[in-house]
Design a protein around this motif. Structure first.
Motif, PDB file in Angstrom:
ATOM      1  N   GLY A   1       0.801  -1.212   0.000  1.00 16.55           N
ATOM      2  CA  GLY A   1       0.000   0.000   0.000  1.00 16.55           C
ATOM      3  C   GLY A   1       0.836   1.265   0.000  1.00 16.55           C
ATOM      4  N   SER A   2       0.238   2.345  -0.468  1.00 21.70           N
ATOM      5  CA  SER A   2       0.911   3.649  -0.422  1.00 21.70           C
ATOM      6  C   SER A   2       0.595   4.380   0.877  1.00 21.70           C
ATOM      7  CB  SER A   2       0.491   4.510  -1.619  1.00 21.70           C
ATOM      8  OG  SER A   2      -0.914   4.688  -1.647  1.00 21.70           O
ATOM      9  N   ARG A   3      -0.438   3.901   1.564  1.00 27.61           N
ATOM     10  CA  ARG A   3      -0.890   4.551   2.791  1.00 27.61           C
ATOM     11  C   ARG A   3      -1.482   3.497   3.714  1.00 27.61           C
ATOM     12  NH1 ARG A   3      -6.480   7.906   3.038  1.00 27.61           N
ATOM     13  NH2 ARG A   3      -6.170   9.135   4.932  1.00 27.61           N
ATOM     14  N   ILE A   4      -1.079   3.527   4.987  1.00 30.77           N
ATOM     15  CA  ILE A   4      -1.570   2.570   5.971  1.00 30.77           C
ATOM     16  C   ILE A   4      -2.388   3.318   7.012  1.00 30.77           C
ATOM     17  CG2 ILE A   4      -0.965   0.699   7.542  1.00 30.77           C
ATOM     18  CD1 ILE A   4       0.170   0.293   4.719  1.00 30.77           C
ATOM     19  N   LEU A   5      -3.604   2.840   7.265  1.00 32.03           N
ATOM     20  CA  LEU A   5      -4.428   3.349   8.356  1.00 32.03           C
ATOM     21  C   LEU A   5      -4.528   2.254   9.411  1.00 32.03           C
ATOM     22  CD1 LEU A   5      -7.409   4.968   6.390  1.00 32.03           C
ATOM     23  CD2 LEU A   5      -5.383   6.117   7.307  1.00 32.03           C
TER      24      LEU A   5
ATOM     25  N   VAL B   1     -11.517   3.243  16.118  1.00 33.11           N
ATOM     26  CA  VAL B   1     -10.951   4.575  15.958  1.00 33.11           C
ATOM     27  C   VAL B   1      -9.644   4.479  15.179  1.00 33.11           C
ATOM     28  CG1 VAL B   1     -10.020   6.586  17.168  1.00 33.11           C
ATOM     29  CG2 VAL B   1     -11.978   5.357  18.133  1.00 33.11           C
ATOM     30  N   ILE B   2      -9.418   5.384  14.237  1.00 27.72           N
ATOM     31  CA  ILE B   2      -8.135   5.435  13.528  1.00 27.72           C
ATOM     32  C   ILE B   2      -7.109   6.074  14.463  1.00 27.72           C
ATOM     33  CG2 ILE B   2      -6.864   6.391  11.567  1.00 27.72           C
ATOM     34  CD1 ILE B   2      -9.495   6.335   9.998  1.00 27.72           C
ATOM     35  N   THR B   3      -6.131   5.278  14.870  1.00 23.82           N
ATOM     36  CA  THR B   3      -5.142   5.762  15.841  1.00 23.82           C
ATOM     37  C   THR B   3      -3.792   6.061  15.211  1.00 23.82           C
ATOM     38  OG1 THR B   3      -4.591   3.460  16.395  1.00 23.82           O
ATOM     39  CG2 THR B   3      -6.229   4.568  17.783  1.00 23.82           C
ATOM     40  N   GLY B   4      -3.622   5.757  13.934  1.00 23.05           N
ATOM     41  CA  GLY B   4      -2.348   6.038  13.293  1.00 23.05           C
ATOM     42  C   GLY B   4      -2.443   5.979  11.784  1.00 23.05           C
ATOM     43  N   GLU B   5      -1.529   6.683  11.121  1.00 25.41           N
ATOM     44  CA  GLU B   5      -1.453   6.697   9.661  1.00 25.41           C
ATOM     45  C   GLU B   5       0.008   6.746   9.237  1.00 25.41           C
ATOM     46  OE1 GLU B   5      -2.689   9.522   5.837  1.00 25.41           O
ATOM     47  OE2 GLU B   5      -3.670   9.817   7.780  1.00 25.41           O
ATOM     48  N   LEU B   6       0.343   5.956   8.238  1.00 21.96           N
ATOM     49  CA  LEU B   6       1.700   5.929   7.692  1.00 21.96           C
ATOM     50  C   LEU B   6       1.620   6.054   6.186  1.00 21.96           C
ATOM     51  CD1 LEU B   6       4.800   5.384   8.038  1.00 21.96           C
ATOM     52  CD2 LEU B   6       4.248   2.941   7.716  1.00 21.96           C
ATOM     53  N   LYS B   7       2.350   7.022   5.620  1.00 21.70           N
ATOM     54  CA  LYS B   7       2.401   7.191   4.170  1.00 21.70           C
ATOM     55  C   LYS B   7       3.702   6.594   3.654  1.00 21.70           C
ATOM     56  CE  LYS B   7      -0.666  11.168   3.903  1.00 21.70           C
ATOM     57  NZ  LYS B   7      -0.866  12.560   3.440  1.00 21.70           N
ATOM     58  N   LEU B   8       3.575   5.606   2.775  1.00 25.57           N
ATOM     59  CA  LEU B   8       4.734   4.897   2.251  1.00 25.57           C
ATOM     60  C   LEU B   8       5.071   5.265   0.814  1.00 25.57           C
ATOM     61  CD1 LEU B   8       4.034   1.306   3.655  1.00 25.57           C
ATOM     62  CD2 LEU B   8       5.862   2.857   4.361  1.00 25.57           C
TER      63      LEU B   8
ATOM     64  N   LEU C   1       8.139  -0.648  12.257  1.00 22.52           N
ATOM     65  CA  LEU C   1       8.217   0.277  13.391  1.00 22.52           C
ATOM     66  C   LEU C   1       6.867   0.941  13.662  1.00 22.52           C
ATOM     67  CD1 LEU C   1      11.677   1.953  12.666  1.00 22.52           C
ATOM     68  CD2 LEU C   1      11.135   0.325  14.497  1.00 22.52           C
ATOM     69  N   PHE C   2       6.143   1.273  12.582  1.00 23.10           N
ATOM     70  CA  PHE C   2       4.820   1.873  12.734  1.00 23.10           C
ATOM     71  C   PHE C   2       3.867   0.909  13.446  1.00 23.10           C
ATOM     72  CE2 PHE C   2       0.520   2.142  10.811  1.00 23.10           C
ATOM     73  CZ  PHE C   2       0.126   3.384  11.316  1.00 23.10           C
ATOM     74  N   LEU C   3       3.860  -0.341  13.011  1.00 23.86           N
ATOM     75  CA  LEU C   3       2.969  -1.327  13.623  1.00 23.86           C
ATOM     76  C   LEU C   3       3.354  -1.605  15.068  1.00 23.86           C
ATOM     77  CD1 LEU C   3       2.517  -3.825  10.652  1.00 23.86           C
ATOM     78  CD2 LEU C   3       0.887  -2.129  11.487  1.00 23.86           C
ATOM     79  N   GLN C   4       4.629  -1.606  15.326  1.00 24.33           N
ATOM     80  CA  GLN C   4       5.102  -1.782  16.704  1.00 24.33           C
ATOM     81  C   GLN C   4       4.605  -0.629  17.584  1.00 24.33           C
ATOM     82  OE1 GLN C   4       9.422  -1.273  17.647  1.00 24.33           O
ATOM     83  NE2 GLN C   4       9.288  -3.417  18.288  1.00 24.33           N
ATOM     84  N   GLU C   5       4.686   0.577  17.067  1.00 24.89           N
ATOM     85  CA  GLU C   5       4.205   1.746  17.810  1.00 24.89           C
ATOM     86  C   GLU C   5       2.710   1.670  18.064  1.00 24.89           C
ATOM     87  OE1 GLU C   5       3.960   6.613  17.241  1.00 24.89           O
ATOM     88  OE2 GLU C   5       5.147   5.391  15.843  1.00 24.89           O
ATOM     89  N   MET C   6       1.988   1.097  17.105  1.00 25.99           N
ATOM     90  CA  MET C   6       0.526   0.977  17.228  1.00 25.99           C
ATOM     91  C   MET C   6       0.127  -0.158  18.182  1.00 25.99           C
ATOM     92  SD  MET C   6      -0.932   3.357  15.383  1.00 25.99           S
ATOM     93  CE  MET C   6       0.397   4.390  16.004  1.00 25.99           C
ATOM     94  N   GLY C   7       1.095  -0.975  18.585  1.00 26.58           N
ATOM     95  CA  GLY C   7       0.787  -2.088  19.476  1.00 26.58           C
ATOM     96  C   GLY C   7       0.257  -3.309  18.760  1.00 26.58           C
ATOM     97  N   TRP C   8       0.605  -3.436  17.485  1.00 24.22           N
ATOM     98  CA  TRP C   8       0.119  -4.555  16.676  1.00 24.22           C
ATOM     99  C   TRP C   8       0.822  -5.863  17.012  1.00 24.22           C
ATOM    100  CZ3 TRP C   8       2.364  -7.167  12.237  1.00 24.22           C
ATOM    101  CH2 TRP C   8       1.438  -7.866  11.469  1.00 24.22           C
TER     102      TRP C   8
END
Length: 251
Positions: A211-215, A221-228, A244-251
């Motif tokens: 993806g070009s963008r991760i929600l 609730v949308i708690t984070g967004e990453l633009k790739l 790192l983004f998913l780790q920050e989100m607690g995934w």
């Protein structure tokens, strides 16, 4: 890029006797034309519910969804069906192909809902099938005679046969092995490079990095967004950014 979908204060509540479950909570987001938007989150976070609301397959409890400036959330069931048929394509984890119909007929039956030019539709279906690596011999086979990856590629072609402005995919690689997952993801990537807008729900990191963008969705609730940005094969930085983004989100 211009917005193809806009969501304002979206809520979805399911009621069971005296119990209410608030699945989506005051969501606001915009899907841009040509984006490959990926929705991630833990089980029960509301990913599929959001996808179905965005695509008009389910109605929100509150809030509004606008498609290219026109609100669709208040349309009648008949008008919503026309909206989905003319503007949207769908790919699911289960391919839902009709085992009593040939590969080509599975695609044609969806195309004929919009186009009555059977010859032109057949030409387009065959060209698309060839473009995803299926041989002419496969056109007249039944789905049960194909591998899982081939079946899912047929399902993707069925989803885009009507040239939808936006393609919705719910865990499209969830039932596939790694090789077939790669085949299907390559199809999605090529479609997106040609300008196809895609919204995909997945729990798989390998799929998500296309993806070009991760929600990231958490408890509705949308708690984070990453633009790739656009996917480039072999980009190790992309994988690390997502990890790192998913780790920050607690995934």
């Amino acid at each position: 890029m211009s917005s193809i979908l806009k969501v304002k204060d979206l809520c979805k509540t399911f009621s069971n006797e005296s119990i209410q479950q608030h699945v989506l909570k005051n969501l606001n987001l915009s899907i841009e034309q040509g984006d490959f938007t990926v929705i991630m989150g833990n089980s029960g976070s509301g990913k599929s519910t959001l996808l179905y609301a965005l695509s008009g397959m389910d109605r929100p409890t509150l809030g509004s969804i606008s498609y290219q400036g026109e609100e669709i959330s208040g349309l009648s069931n008949d008008k919503l069906a026309v909206f989905r048929r003319t503007h949207c394509g769908f790919v699911f984890q289960q391919n839902y192909l009709n085992d009593t119909m040939s590969v080509l007929d599975n695609i044609m039956v969806c195309g004929l809902l919009v186009s009555r030019d059977r010859k032109a539709l057949a030409r387009r279906a065959k060209q698309l099938l060839l473009s995803v690596g299926l041989s002419q011999e496969a056109f007249h086979k039944f789905p049960t005679q194909l591998s899982g990856g081939e079946q899912q590629r047929v399902a993707v072609i069925r989803g885009i046969i009507n040239e939808p402005e936006i393609l919705f995919a719910d865990e499209p690689t969830g039932a596939l092995n790694s090789q077939n997952t790669e085949h299907v993801l390559n199809v999605f990537t090529e479609l997106n490079k040609k300008g196809q807008s895609i919204v995909m729900v997945t729990h798989d990191m390998k799929s998500a990095r296309r993806g070009s963008r991760i929600l990231y969705l958490n408890d509705g609730v949308i708690t984070g967004e990453l633009k790739l940005g656009e996917y480039v094969s072999g980009d190790k930085d992309r994988h690390e950014k997502l990890r790192l983004f998913l780790q920050e989100m607690g995934w």
